[in-house]
Motif scaffolding. Structure first.
Motif, short mmCIF file in Angstrom:
data_model
loop_
_atom_site.label_atom_id
_atom_site.label_comp_id
_atom_site.label_asym_id
_atom_site.label_seq_id
_atom_site.Cartn_x
_atom_site.Cartn_y
_atom_site.Cartn_z
N ARG A 46 45.90 116.51 -21.52
CA ARG A 46 44.49 115.30 -20.61
C ARG A 46 45.51 114.25 -21.47
N ASN A 47 45.96 114.51 -23.15
CA ASN A 47 46.68 113.46 -23.81
C ASN A 47 48.10 112.91 -23.63
N ALA A 48 48.51 113.90 -22.35
CA ALA A 48 49.77 113.43 -22.40
C ALA A 48 49.99 112.95 -21.42
N GLU A 49 49.09 113.76 -20.22
CA GLU A 49 48.84 112.64 -19.09
C GLU A 49 48.10 110.99 -19.09
N LYS A 50 47.36 110.95 -20.00
CA LYS A 50 46.88 109.73 -20.05
C LYS A 50 48.06 108.58 -20.60
N GLU A 51 49.04 109.04 -21.21
CA GLU A 51 50.27 108.58 -22.20
C GLU A 51 50.96 108.69 -21.11
N LYS A 52 50.63 109.33 -19.81
CA LYS A 52 52.01 109.61 -19.04
C LYS A 52 53.60 109.32 -19.12
N ILE A 53 53.09 110.50 -20.08
CA ILE A 53 54.93 110.96 -20.60
C ILE A 53 55.44 112.29 -18.57
N PRO A 54 56.32 111.98 -18.62
CA PRO A 54 56.68 112.40 -18.28
C PRO A 54 56.58 113.52 -16.97
N VAL A 55 57.88 114.54 -18.45
CA VAL A 55 57.43 115.63 -18.48
C VAL A 55 56.97 116.44 -18.95
N MET A 56 56.09 117.46 -19.02
CA MET A 56 55.28 117.93 -20.07
C MET A 56 55.76 119.87 -20.32
N ALA A 57 55.86 120.71 -20.66
CA ALA A 57 56.03 121.74 -21.18
C ALA A 57 55.48 122.42 -21.50
N VAL A 58 54.96 123.24 -21.56
CA VAL A 58 53.39 124.49 -22.20
C VAL A 58 54.49 125.46 -22.53
N VAL A 59 54.12 125.67 -24.31
CA VAL A 59 54.64 126.14 -24.83
C VAL A 59 53.71 127.85 -24.83
N GLY A 60 53.65 128.84 -24.58
CA GLY A 60 52.97 130.45 -24.86
C GLY A 60 53.69 131.42 -25.48
N ALA A 61 53.23 132.87 -25.88
CA ALA A 61 53.54 133.42 -26.36
C ALA A 61 54.74 133.78 -25.10
N LYS A 62 54.45 134.02 -24.44
CA LYS A 62 55.57 134.41 -23.34
C LYS A 62 56.39 133.88 -22.82
N GLU A 63 56.64 131.97 -22.88
CA GLU A 63 58.01 131.31 -23.38
C GLU A 63 58.72 131.57 -24.02
N VAL A 64 57.65 131.94 -25.50
CA VAL A 64 58.57 132.19 -26.50
C VAL A 64 59.11 133.16 -26.39
N GLU A 65 59.13 134.14 -26.01
CA GLU A 65 59.64 135.51 -25.55
C GLU A 65 60.50 135.43 -24.35
N LEU A 122 53.94 121.75 -25.90
CA LEU A 122 52.94 121.94 -25.88
C LEU A 122 52.44 123.19 -26.83
N PRO A 123 52.76 123.27 -27.38
CA PRO A 123 51.77 125.00 -28.02
C PRO A 123 51.03 125.15 -27.65
N VAL A 124 50.69 126.11 -27.84
CA VAL A 124 49.43 126.54 -27.03
C VAL A 124 48.59 127.09 -28.71
N GLY A 125 49.17 127.66 -29.93
CA GLY A 125 49.07 127.81 -30.81
C GLY A 125 49.76 127.65 -31.93
N GLU A 126 49.74 127.93 -33.06
CA GLU A 126 50.77 127.81 -34.69
C GLU A 126 52.02 128.74 -34.36
N ALA A 127 51.61 129.82 -33.78
CA ALA A 127 53.06 130.76 -33.52
C ALA A 127 53.64 130.17 -32.46
N GLN A 128 53.52 129.45 -31.69
CA GLN A 128 54.97 128.86 -31.10
C GLN A 128 55.78 127.11 -31.64
N ILE A 129 55.03 127.06 -32.90
CA ILE A 129 55.18 125.47 -33.08
C ILE A 129 56.94 125.06 -33.62
#
Length: 609
Positions: A554-573, A516-523
């Motif tokens: 919320r969409n990932a939870e609704k689709e019951k995806i087992p693992v979600m990974a949030v990616v922001g600027a800190k994660e990229v760095e 789940l990329p927080v913004g365009e910069a993380q895609i």
């Protein structure tokens, strides 16, 4: 508690045992008496309604009525209110024995034609009638309570109305069936209703649509599911899993046609014993149809595998021969009996037929049971028992000699005793050609389903004149073992959806990880990570919708995806991922390489992340 976390055992409500009617004589009497009270209430409120049958069922009872107008929800409330009045009047339930002639006279007097048909089917005499006070009666064998006051009015509930044909025959009158439930006390009713609500939440038909696994089409026809890409992936995962297990154990894959000449099923006995459940004969013309010359869609795979075995003379050195196929079969189930994936007209059986010498029978049977138990373990299906499905000696539906049945039933009994398995006998549950060991699974709502099955068969080898060359050069008959650990892919998937409530274990989830990329910069970074995951066989994807992070989660939870990974600027760095799982909630920021290693290990070991 995080919405992704599984509640602790201590947080879950204490389980209440809810016996089925067949397990409780008192509940049987309550439900049978309540059905009569309901029929009396209906005829009091709707004088034109005619009664037919009203038996108890597992969790309640029903009664079929022929009424000019359809019953509404408002009518059900009125009927239940009238039932309470009847119960509170403390009417005695009186059993009366009458002659057939007297019963017929009384039925004609009240002009109830359905009762005349029911009377004609009753072979025993005298005829028994049960009265509620001196106001209402019906033909019945019982059992019943002694007084309506023994029914707790706060422990009954009318549930729904459905259509039902008289005697299940589509050419006869369509009736209205009122389903109801009755219990010993209000607490049992409350627990039953809780489970019913939970069952609706877990309903595989609803979840299957929400998760995008399968659909049904009116143009294709009822009982014929269409699998979407995600659903097909799920099927393939289960197929591949079992195929790998089978290859390790010496099974040989085969593929057979979907149709065959009817003669094949005449030899096997399916045409004679199973014709009503098969799709109609496909003949070139009326003359061929009259002579029963033509093709039928296969209801079973075994006769095809027998032809492969019989295609050449086998030596004892080739046995056991284990032929395996995910073979789709077709059965003409009545439309009223269809139900999502658990009762369909076209389904794929994880079928295998083992051709063994009599001396190999016991060890091969045990190996098959070991495979089934291994499969259940990987699928996290733990609450099951074994049913020894034997023939009913009084029935004429079976083929083969008494000696063959005794041998095959003995082999099954020896196996479960050697394994120390909890088991019970189901007399009359055998296939027409042989006894079975069936695995009866109890799901999260304590509903029972038949999954895996193993059958011992001396009869089909005899009917098809199968042989092998024994060590001494003589010709001998092999014994067949029929087995299907899943039972069918369709039913298994339906049951798994409901058992997991759509939360598939990590190894089985169609999509295992969503980034789940927080913004365009993380895609770009998320795409690189997904490519690494996919190269390792991990089913991962990026959410490129551009929605806000809250909605992505919320969409990932609704689709019951087992693992979600949030990616922001800190994660990229830091070349890391902020991990959130459905099994354990927030796990914090973890380096990408560590995430990859953990995912590989968890999936390989059939564990959660």
């Amino acid at each position: 508690m995080s919405p992704n976390q599984v509640p602790n055992q201590s947080e879950q409500p204490a389980k209440m045992y809810l016996p089925r009617s067949s397990e409780s004589e008192n509940l049987k009497k309550i439900r049978h008496t309540a059905s009569h009270v309901m029929a009396m209430a209906v005829q009091k409120l709707f004088p034109k309604a005619q009664v037919t049958i009203g038996p108890w069922i597992d969790n309640g009872f029903y009664y079929d009525f022929d009424n000019p107008e359809p019953f509404t929800d408002k009518d059900l409330k009125a009927i239940q209110k009238e039932m309470v009045k009847i119960i509170n009047r403390k009417l005695p339930v009186v059993r009366e024995e009458v002659s057939r002639e007297e019963a017929e006279r009384r039925i004609q007097e009240i002009k109830e034609p359905y009762k005349l048909e029911i009377l004609a089917d009753i072979k025993e005499e005298p005829i028994t009638i049960y009265h509620l006070g001196n106001e209402w009666w019906d033909l019945c064998a019982g059992p019943h309570l002694e007084n309506t006051s023994e029914i707790n009015p706060k422990a009954i509930e009318l549930e729904s109305v459905a259509g039902a044909y008289w005697r299940g025959d589509e050419t006869k009158a369509q009736l209205q069936r009122i389903y109801a439930t009755a219990w010993e006390n209000p607490e049992q009713l409350a627990e039953y209703k809780r489970r019913k609500e939970e069952a609706q939440r877990r309903d595989h038909r609803k979840l299957g649509k929400e998760l995008g696994l399968f659909i049904f089409s009116d143009l294709v026809g009822p009982g014929l599911p269409l699998w979407t890409p995600k659903g097909t992936l799920l099927r393939n995962l289960l197929e591949d899993f079992l195929k790998q297990e089978q290859l390790k154990r010496g099974y040989l894959p085969v593929v057979t046609p979907h149709i065959a000449k009817v003669d094949l099923f005449k030899i096997s006995g399916h045409w004679q014993k199973y014709k009503e459940d098969m799709f109609p004969l496909m003949a070139e013309d009326e003359e061929a149809a009259a002579l029963e010359n033509g093709f039928v869609m296969k209801p079973m795979n075994c006769p095809f595998h027998i032809q492969i075995y019989k295609s050449e003379l086998r030596s004892y050195r080739e046995l056991p021969m284990r032929l395996a196929e995910f073979g789709t079969v077709y059965r003409y189930e009545q439309s009223g009996e269809l139900g999502g994936l658990t009762r369909v007209r076209g389904f794929t059986v994880d079928d295998s037929h083992l051709f063994v010498t009599p001396e190999q029978l016991d060890s091969e049977f045990l190996n098959v049971v070991d495979l089934i138990l291994s499969v259940f373990n990987k699928l996290q299906l733990k609450n099951f028992k074994a049913r020894l499905s034997f023939r009913d000696p009084a029935s004429d539906k079976y083929i083969g000699s008494d000696e063959a049945w005794e041998k095959s039933q003995g082999a099954i009994r020896r196996a479960v005793e050697q394994l120390g398995m909890e088991h019970f006998e189901g007399i009359g549950e055998a296939a027409f050609y042989g006894p079975k060991l069936d695995f009866i699974f109890s799901d999260a709502l304590e509903r029972e389903w038949q999954l895996g099955t193993v059958q011992v068969d001396y009869n089909l080898p005899e009917r098809f004149e199968l042989e092998y060359v024994a060590e001494d050069g003589s010709r001998k008959r092999p014994v067949m073992i029929h087995r299907a650990p899943f039972g069918s892919l369709e039913r298994l998937i339906g049951i798994l959806i409901e058992e997991y409530a759509g939360d598939f274990p990590l190894w089985l989830a169609p999509v295992q990880v969503r980034l789940l990329p927080v913004g365009e910069a993380q895609i770009d970074f998320t795409k690189e990570v997904v490519a690494k995951m996919q190269a390792l066989g991990i089913r991962a994807e990026v959410d490129l919708s551009g929605d806000r992070l809250g909605k992505l989660i919320r969409n990932a939870e609704k689709e019951k995806i087992p693992v979600m990974a949030v990616v922001g600027a800190k994660e990229v760095e830091t070349n890391s991922l902020s991990i959130r799982t459905r099994a354990s909630g927030e796990l914090g920021v973890i380096a990408v390489d560590e995430v990859l290693d953990k995912l590989k290990t968890a999936i390989a070991n059939f564990e959660n992340f």
